[in-house]
Scaffold this motif. Structure first.
Motif, PDB file in Angstrom:
ATOM      1  N   GLU A 226       0.831  -1.210   0.000  1.00  0.00           N
ATOM      2  CA  GLU A 226       0.000   0.000   0.000  1.00  0.00           C
ATOM      3  C   GLU A 226       0.866   1.261   0.000  1.00  0.00           C
ATOM      4  OE1 GLU A 226      -2.528  -0.314   3.378  1.00  0.00           O
ATOM      5  OE2 GLU A 226      -3.835  -1.841   2.496  1.00  0.00           O
ATOM      6  N   LEU A 227       1.934   1.239   0.801  1.00  0.00           N
ATOM      7  CA  LEU A 227       2.817   2.399   0.877  1.00  0.00           C
ATOM      8  C   LEU A 227       3.552   2.633  -0.446  1.00  0.00           C
ATOM      9  CD1 LEU A 227       4.221   1.730   4.453  1.00  0.00           C
ATOM     10  CD2 LEU A 227       3.017   3.799   3.763  1.00  0.00           C
ATOM     11  N   ILE A 228       4.061   1.568  -1.034  1.00  0.00           N
ATOM     12  CA  ILE A 228       4.773   1.697  -2.310  1.00  0.00           C
ATOM     13  C   ILE A 228       3.810   2.162  -3.405  1.00  0.00           C
ATOM     14  CG2 ILE A 228       6.032   0.460  -4.109  1.00  0.00           C
ATOM     15  CD1 ILE A 228       7.678   0.928  -1.601  1.00  0.00           C
ATOM     16  N   ASP A 229       2.600   1.603  -3.424  1.00  0.00           N
ATOM     17  CA  ASP A 229       1.606   2.002  -4.430  1.00  0.00           C
ATOM     18  C   ASP A 229       1.184   3.456  -4.265  1.00  0.00           C
ATOM     19  OD1 ASP A 229       1.691  -0.518  -5.495  1.00  0.00           O
ATOM     20  OD2 ASP A 229      -0.179  -1.213  -4.574  1.00  0.00           O
ATOM     21  N   ALA A 230       1.266   3.953  -3.029  1.00  0.00           N
ATOM     22  CA  ALA A 230       0.899   5.355  -2.752  1.00  0.00           C
ATOM     23  C   ALA A 230       2.091   6.295  -2.957  1.00  0.00           C
ATOM     24  CB  ALA A 230       0.375   5.494  -1.329  1.00  0.00           C
ATOM     25  N   SER A 231       3.184   5.758  -3.522  1.00  0.00           N
ATOM     26  CA  SER A 231       4.398   6.540  -3.829  1.00  0.00           C
ATOM     27  C   SER A 231       5.063   7.109  -2.587  1.00  0.00           C
ATOM     28  CB  SER A 231       4.063   7.679  -4.812  1.00  0.00           C
ATOM     29  OG  SER A 231       3.555   7.155  -6.028  1.00  0.00           O
ATOM     30  N   GLU A 232       4.928   6.419  -1.468  1.00  0.00           N
ATOM     31  CA  GLU A 232       5.629   6.844  -0.261  1.00  0.00           C
ATOM     32  C   GLU A 232       7.117   6.529  -0.437  1.00  0.00           C
ATOM     33  OE1 GLU A 232       5.537   8.227   3.924  1.00  0.00           O
ATOM     34  OE2 GLU A 232       4.563   8.597   2.022  1.00  0.00           O
ATOM     35  N   PRO A 233       8.006   7.504  -0.255  1.00  0.00           N
ATOM     36  CA  PRO A 233       9.447   7.255  -0.421  1.00  0.00           C
ATOM     37  C   PRO A 233       9.936   6.140   0.505  1.00  0.00           C
ATOM     38  CG  PRO A 233       9.005   9.605  -0.299  1.00  0.00           C
ATOM     39  CD  PRO A 233       7.726   8.911   0.069  1.00  0.00           C
ATOM     40  N   ALA A 234      10.697   5.218  -0.054  1.00  0.00           N
ATOM     41  CA  ALA A 234      11.164   4.069   0.721  1.00  0.00           C
ATOM     42  C   ALA A 234      12.001   4.494   1.922  1.00  0.00           C
ATOM     43  CB  ALA A 234      11.967   3.132  -0.179  1.00  0.00           C
ATOM     44  N   LEU A 235      12.861   5.483   1.724  1.00  0.00           N
ATOM     45  CA  LEU A 235      13.713   5.931   2.826  1.00  0.00           C
ATOM     46  C   LEU A 235      12.902   6.581   3.942  1.00  0.00           C
ATOM     47  CD1 LEU A 235      16.798   7.315   0.865  1.00  0.00           C
ATOM     48  CD2 LEU A 235      16.755   5.340   2.399  1.00  0.00           C
ATOM     49  N   LYS A 236      11.783   7.192   3.586  1.00  0.00           N
ATOM     50  CA  LYS A 236      10.917   7.779   4.608  1.00  0.00           C
ATOM     51  C   LYS A 236      10.245   6.674   5.424  1.00  0.00           C
ATOM     52  CE  LYS A 236       7.088  11.019   5.268  1.00  0.00           C
ATOM     53  NZ  LYS A 236       6.096  11.896   4.608  1.00  0.00           N
ATOM     54  N   ILE A 237       9.837   5.596   4.749  1.00  0.00           N
ATOM     55  CA  ILE A 237       9.260   4.444   5.454  1.00  0.00           C
ATOM     56  C   ILE A 237      10.266   3.898   6.455  1.00  0.00           C
ATOM     57  CG2 ILE A 237       8.359   2.097   5.205  1.00  0.00           C
ATOM     58  CD1 ILE A 237       7.478   2.895   2.346  1.00  0.00           C
ATOM     59  N   VAL A 238      11.501   3.707   5.985  1.00  0.00           N
ATOM     60  CA  VAL A 238      12.549   3.147   6.840  1.00  0.00           C
ATOM     61  C   VAL A 238      12.855   4.086   8.000  1.00  0.00           C
ATOM     62  CG1 VAL A 238      14.941   2.366   6.931  1.00  0.00           C
ATOM     63  CG2 VAL A 238      13.537   1.826   4.940  1.00  0.00           C
ATOM     64  N   ALA A 239      12.882   5.391   7.742  1.00  0.00           N
ATOM     65  CA  ALA A 239      13.152   6.362   8.813  1.00  0.00           C
ATOM     66  C   ALA A 239      12.098   6.270   9.909  1.00  0.00           C
ATOM     67  CB  ALA A 239      13.200   7.771   8.242  1.00  0.00           C
TER      68      ALA A 239
END
Length: 330
Positions: A226-239
């Motif tokens: 869901e996060l990737i499909d919503a274009s959430e930056p990967a590094l922001k997810i990890v942070a």
């Protein structure tokens, strides 16, 4: 000699502050004559901006000279520029404002910074709030909502803070949307309304941390998708994950040390509202310190691989599976 120094990573918040300063200083009828922007290209740009700031304003209002992205705050200046700073700053007309902005924090050891600190009217930082500093994010939401004219409940403010994280541009966008929705209704907007209207990528990142902590692989992978499909930056997810697990780790370590004073624990883990510690303690009650300590190196490995250009989706999913196995309970 009004001299303003703005710097920081939150470009949107700094831009809003510049906009407010511009509107306060300039007479709209004379703005084209009294507003000057100097994007720094070389050392001569600083001198040009200083020379312009010595010119009294035309017509009504005051003059604003903006030196954008200046290196004078974090790089050593030439002798010529230093001399210009010394000879000019003390003689800028009182109805002319000099604004200097930078993405980088001023170096306190530089001669140029020391000179500017001596004469500056205002030094202001615009930092990006760490995603895991929930209390600070909630405070920012409440302050911005009041400014825009949106009435929120405490729970809806919490939800909005978790939804937009430290993205102040998105916060303003969502609050403007909520203002239009509320119209003239002064009743506070509750969580049910925000759930329907607000984008909640950061909320899903925090849910991802919880799903990993629970060892729920299926739910974790769904949230990643869901996060990737919503274009959430990967590094922001990890942070967000690193921040949440770091907080859990410190809370668990302090709990096992025998400390029971919630205020002392809150101070140690940099949480403003000590009442939140009670809930954090509940969240880590069923997991071990070793599990939490083992999590952070895995997340840091993920961060490094992403920065080196690894595929976002497959890298996060593979690491999430590994993390969930660490926390899996039969």
């Amino acid at each position: 000699m009004p001299i303003y120094i703005y710097w920081g990573k939150d470009e949107f918040a700094m831009g809003e502050a510049v906009k407010e300063l511009r509107e306060w200083i300039l007479d709209p009828a004379w703005a084209s004559f009294n507003y000057h922007i100097f994007p720094q290209k070389n050392a001569d740009t600083v001198v040009e901006a200083l020379n312009q700031s010595m010119t009294p304003p035309f017509g009504g209002g005051k003059r604003l000279v903006w030196l954008q992205n200046t290196t004078a705050l974090y790089k050593e200046c030439s002798k010529n520029v230093l001399e210009e700073l010394k000879n000019t700053l003390n003689f800028i007309p009182t109805n002319t404002y000099l604004l200097m902005t930078s993405h980088y924090r001023p170096d306190p050891y530089l001669k140029s910074t020391k000179i500017l600190q001596k004469f500056a009217t205002k030094f202001q930082d615009f930092p990006l709030i760490s995603p895991w500093k929930t209390d600070t994010l909630v405070h920012t939401v409440l302050v911005t909502a009041k400014k825009i004219g949106v009435n929120l409940t405490s729970k809806s403010a919490q939800f909005l803070a978790e939804s937009v994280g430290n993205n102040t541009r998105l916060l303003h966008s969502e609050l403007e949307k909520l203002r239009l929705y509320a119209g003239n209704d002064e009743q506070p907007l509750n969580v049910d309304i925000l759930t329907r209207l607000v984008c909640s990528n950061t909320q899903n990142s925090l849910q991802l941390a919880t799903a990993i902590r629970d060892g729920d692989t299926a739910k974790s992978l769904t949230l990643v998708t869901e996060l990737i499909d919503a274009s959430e930056p990967a590094l922001k997810i990890v942070a967000t994950l690193i921040g949440q697990f770091r907080t859990w780790t410190w809370v668990k370590i302090i709990m096992e040390s025998g400390e029971r004073d919630l205020k002392l624990i809150a101070e140690a883990v940099d949480i403003a509202n000590h009442k939140r510690i009670y809930f954090l303690q509940k969240e880590v009650q069923q997991i071990s310190v070793q599990q939490l300590i083992s999590t952070l190196p895995l997340l840091l490995d993920l961060e490094i691989s992403l920065k080196q250009g690894a595929n976002q989706s497959s890298s996060i999913k593979a690491k999430v599976i590994e993390l969930c196995q660490l926390y899996y309970r039969n």
